[in-house]
Structure formats: C-alpha cells, structure tokens
Write a protein that holds these residues in place. Structure first.
Motif, PDB file in Angstrom:
ATOM      1  N   MET A 269      -2.317 -20.730  33.563  1.00  0.00           N
ATOM      2  CA  MET A 269      -2.572 -20.222  34.995  1.00  0.00           C
ATOM      3  C   MET A 269      -3.854 -19.641  35.191  1.00  0.00           C
ATOM      4  O   MET A 269      -4.534 -19.676  36.044  1.00  0.00           O
ATOM      5  N   THR A 272      -6.481 -22.446  35.453  1.00  0.00           N
ATOM      6  CA  THR A 272      -6.182 -23.172  36.938  1.00  0.00           C
ATOM      7  C   THR A 272      -6.950 -22.200  37.782  1.00  0.00           C
ATOM      8  O   THR A 272      -7.396 -22.635  38.894  1.00  0.00           O
ATOM      9  N   SER A 273      -6.395 -20.926  38.110  1.00  0.00           N
ATOM     10  CA  SER A 273      -6.668 -19.878  38.832  1.00  0.00           C
ATOM     11  C   SER A 273      -8.269 -19.755  38.906  1.00  0.00           C
ATOM     12  O   SER A 273      -8.795 -19.552  39.999  1.00  0.00           O
ATOM     13  N   VAL A 456      -2.875 -14.984  36.976  1.00  0.00           N
ATOM     14  CA  VAL A 456      -3.628 -15.631  38.012  1.00  0.00           C
ATOM     15  C   VAL A 456      -4.723 -14.692  38.401  1.00  0.00           C
ATOM     16  O   VAL A 456      -5.714 -15.285  38.454  1.00  0.00           O
ATOM     17  N   THR A 500       2.374 -19.646  40.123  1.00  0.00           N
ATOM     18  CA  THR A 500       1.738 -20.678  40.374  1.00  0.00           C
ATOM     19  C   THR A 500       1.433 -21.070  41.677  1.00  0.00           C
ATOM     20  O   THR A 500       0.576 -21.512  42.400  1.00  0.00           O
ATOM     21  N   ASP A 504      -1.918 -21.554  43.870  1.00  0.00           N
ATOM     22  CA  ASP A 504      -2.104 -22.967  44.487  1.00  0.00           C
ATOM     23  C   ASP A 504      -2.500 -22.509  46.182  1.00  0.00           C
ATOM     24  O   ASP A 504      -3.112 -23.276  46.942  1.00  0.00           O
TER      25      ASP A 504
END
Length: 527
Positions: A269, A272-273, A456, A500, A504
C-alpha cells in the motif's frame, strides 16, 4: 486561515484598541451585531419562540447584551438571564447593559443558586438559548453555580447558540474544562480559536461563523500567528499542474523500505500510494524471502530484495544495498510493516542517520527509534515523522492520554526538539514544523478508523516528496488529499471502505482539489 490562542486574541484586541484607536465599545458592538446575524441564519430562522440570553458579567456577557438589543429591535421576545447582580458588571459590558434597561429589554438578575432555582420554571419555556456566560479566557474548570446552569441548559435539549466559544470549552485545547455548553452553532470573533477546530471541541461548537469585528489584518500578520487550517484553497495553490511533455523521469523516484512476514500489505500500500500521489517511479525494498509475494501485490512499483533472516525480517547487512539504491532517488520512506527485531532496529537507525534523502518515518520505523532519537540530529535533508498517538507516546515517553490532552503542544514540542516535521495522525491530523508552525487538517471522517490508512498516508507523503515538494507542502497535501479521498467514499458509505479504496480514490481527490477546492468548515460573516 489562521487560528489563534486565547492569549493571542486578547493581544490583538488590546492592540486594536490601544495602537489602532478603535474603542472596545465598537468592537463589542460589531461582535454582537455580527453574532445576531449568525444566530438568525443558523438557529432562529424567523421561527417563533422565546430567546433566552445567559450572560456573565464580563465582555462575553456584553456581547450577549448587544445581541439581546438587536433581537428586541426585530420584535423578538428576548430575556436576558444575568448570572450576576447588575452592579458587578463593569466597562463596556455595563454600558451595553444600560442600553438594555433604556430599551426596556427584560433582564432577570440571578446572581446565586436561590435566584436560579426561582427562575427555572420560566427558563424551561425558552425556545432558543444564547450562551454568553464565559469567553475564551477561561483556563480552569467550571464549578459551582456556573456548572449547575450549564448542566441545566444542556439538559433542556434546546438549540443553543454560543457567543465566541461554548462556555466551559478550552479555547486552546478544545477540551471541556469540567463541563461545557453543547452548542448547535457558534459565532466567534475575528479569528477561529484552536478549540473550535480540534476534537473534541468540534463536537461542542456546531457550525462556526467567524465574525469580522474590525481588527486590522496587519495586526495578525505582525503577531506571527503559528497555527492555521489546511484549506482547499491552500492545497489548490500548492498542487502543480503538469506540463504536456512531462515524463516519469521528471516526476521523481521514491525508495520505500517496508514489509515483514504477515505485513506485506503495508509495504504494497505504501508503494502504490506513492504512485497515486504522482511519483514517476517507486522502488520497494523488502525482505528477499517475501519478494515473490510482493511482486504479486505490486504491479507498477519495482521491488528490491534485501538480505533477511529467512523469516521475513531485514538484517542490518541490507544497509549497503539500500545505500546503493538510494543514490538515484529523490525521497525515501521507512517503516510500514517492517517489524522490530534487533537487526531491523539497528538497520533503521543507520538508514536514518546516514542516508541523506528527504525521509518519511512511520509505524515500525518510529517504534525502532523509540529512545534513540539522537540519530535525527545533523540530518541535512528534511525528516517527517508520522506517528499516531500511541507511537507518539513511545517516542516522547509520555502517556497517550497526555498526548491527546493537548495534541498541538505535543506535536509542536517534538518537531522543535528533533528539528523534524511531525504529522500527528488522528481526527484533525496535525502537521507541525520545526519553526513552530502547526497546520490543522480539516478532511477525513470516522470511516478511516481501519487498518492500512497510515500506510497509504506514508506513501502519499513520499510520493509528493519525490516530486520535489517541500516537507511541509508534501505533508499538508498528503493529509488533506488522504482525508478528501475518504470523504468522497463517505458520501456513499459511512464506513467499511478499505484503505486500498482510499488509495485508489486519491487521483480523483487531486483532481477535485485542483478544480473544486472544498472550503473550510467555518462560515464567515462580514459586517
């Protein structure tokens, strides 16, 4: 939008009167007139019903007297319940009390408990209350007679409008001092106070209108106020539009060291964040035992397998590989799901002390530094600590309760002592800078009380740092957009959405902030 303490507000008032030549009587008139407008819009709305003004003998009561006069002039049935004898009211408040008597506005003196008991039957027939008992200068617990009156009004369950601040609420911490009024709306003067915008004060104030009473803006500028809200307008001006020819090599490369057995999701996380925040590239340094798992969890980020104990916990021997990887990066984050084994603890210490990159430290990164904050000294690049209250307690040696009692003071002290930027997470997340500034975030909701939200946020901050944002701008943008993304999901679900899903939604939050910035949860009435 600046936020002031009680002492700062008193100083601005005094300077306006003494140096600028605006009499206190005029300031009180402006305050009462503006508060009346707010009361009519927020509470009364022309519905019939009696209005009761609970007034103390100080300037807060004086503001209430002005309100009573304006309401009476509109033909509204208003009664002032004075929690004092009239002869004890002094100064500008006394002058406004005389005007009530001249206008034949009903004033009931109830200076003690016996008089209060006599008035209770009549008070139960009041439809709307204006709380003008105690102002922002209160700094000790409400006791005795005033406590009884406040508890009585709260128990009536009628709409209450607070003048400046709900009586009994600390203007500096947002905590009730023994007991406080539960207001449906509040009109405060010149600037909002800390107690209006942090929890639990937010829950006692209702909607807050800020009334312009004539204090010159230059006064606040000269006073160097060190608290402010992170507003949508501020984030809009902060975010940088991208040139058409922008490519991933120009939008930053972040290195994130994270993950351990059972906590690979935290690492995924965070990585990707960082990409969701706009970083062009992300490399995720992870225990080599877990590489195959993480490669299946992250698609766009690259992985860097690092020496571990074959149990998914990093060894100190990973330091050389991390140093080599850091050479081409613009920012770094350490900590999500990392674990606290001895080898890992020593590795974190060395990374913080010896790698010169803008750095975000979260979760186990912070836990590994508890009692070892000396490694922060002498860092040339910005360091951002992102503790929740429990981690903050471990870092500072204080209890969580003490941290929560005055979050602003705790964050400001740690930032100053360590010369770092401190992001103290929680309802109304704070960003404290080493120069004493504290910025208060206004986005977010209770649905964020779920695992992974902090991971995140770490990735978002690292992503903004990698793009070249300053530490304070990266922190403010990240916490605001993190909360805004959750608020967008909150429009469809009160809770149950996942970290998540917040992650997103961040790109949509960025777009919203750049094109349709949300206003602060404070009104403004200019007179």
């Amino acid at each position: 939008m600046i936020i002031v303490t009680a002492n700062q507000m008193q100083l601005l008032d005094r300077q306006t009167i003494d140096a600028f030549g605006i009499p206190g009587r005029i300031l009180m008139e402006n305050a009462g007139r503006g508060a009346t407008q707010s009361f009519l819009q927020r509470i009364y709305r022309q519905d019939p019903g009696r209005v009761g003004v609970l007034a103390g003998r100080g300037n807060n009561g004086g503001d209430g007297f002005v309100m009573a006069r304006y309401l009476f002039q509109r033909g509204i049935d208003v009664t002032v319940f004075l929690l004092s004898s009239a002869d004890k009211v002094k100064g500008d408040a006394a002058e406004n009390l005389k005007l009530l008597n001249a206008a034949h506005v009903k004033v009931v003196e109830m200076p003690d408990e016996e008089d209060f008991k006599t008035c209770q039957t009549d008070m139960r027939h009041i439809s709307y209350w204006i709380d003008a008992i105690l102002g922002t200068g209160l700094n000790s617990d409400v006791k005795g007679y005033f406590r009884q009156v406040i508890e009585f009004v709260n128990a009536l369950d009628r709409p209450v409008f607070a003048v400046d601040i709900p009586s009994g609420l600390s203007a500096d911490t947002g905590h009730p001092l023994g007991v406080c009024v539960h207001a449906s709306a509040t009109a405060t003067f010149a600037y909002a106070k800390i107690g209006h915008v942090v929890y639990p004060g937010v829950q006692h104030c209702g909607v807050v209108d800020v009334i312009d009473i004539g204090i010159p803006p230059a006064m606040a500028t000269a006073a160097e106020i060190r608290q402010e809200l992170i507003t949508g307008r501020a984030i809009q001006s902060m975010l940088r539009p991208r040139e058409p020819a922008t490519h991933k090599g120009r939008t930053g490369h972040a290195l994130i060291v994270a993950g351990a057995t059972g906590k690979t999701g935290a690492a995924a996380m965070a990585a990707t964040s960082a990409l969701r925040a706009g970083a062009g590239l992300v490399t995720l340094g992870i225990p080599q035992t877990l590489n195959a798992i993480l490669e299946g969890q992250v698609t766009e980020a690259m992985t860097l397998p690092l020496p571990d104990q074959e149990t998914g916990l990093l060894l100190e021997e990973a330091f050389g590989d991390i140093v080599a990887a850091a050479q081409s990066k613009q920012a770094m984050a350490v900590g999500p799901g990392l674990g606290t084994a001895t080898h890992t603890r020593n590795l974190v210490y060395r990374m913080v002390k010896e790698i010169d990159l803008p750095l975000v430290i979260d979760a186990d990164g912070l836990n590994n530094l508890a009692g070892r904050l000396g490694c922060l000294e002498g860092r040339n690049s910005a360091t951002i600590l992102t503790p929740h209250p429990g981690e903050m307690a471990r870092l500072t040696g204080k209890t969580t309760g003490r941290i929560q009692k005055d979050r602003i003071a705790a964050a400001r002290q740690l930032a100053s002592e360590t010369q770092t930027y401190v992001v103290l997470k929680g309802a109304r997340t704070l960003v404290a800078a080493p120069d004493g500034r504290v910025l208060i975030n206004i986005t977010g909701n209770p649905g964020m009380a779920a695992g992974g939200m902090g991971d995140v946020l770490t990735g978002l901050i690292a992503g903004f740092l990698a793009q070249g944002y300053s530490a304070v701008d990266a922190s403010c943008a990240a916490v605001y957009l993190h909360g805004l993304a959750a608020d967008m999901l909150n429009q469809k679900a009160a809770w149950g959405y996942l970290a998540t899903e917040v992650m997103d939604t961040v790109p949509l939050a960025i777009q919203s902030a750049m094109t349709e910035p949300q206003e602060a949860p404070l009104g403004s009435i200019f007179i």
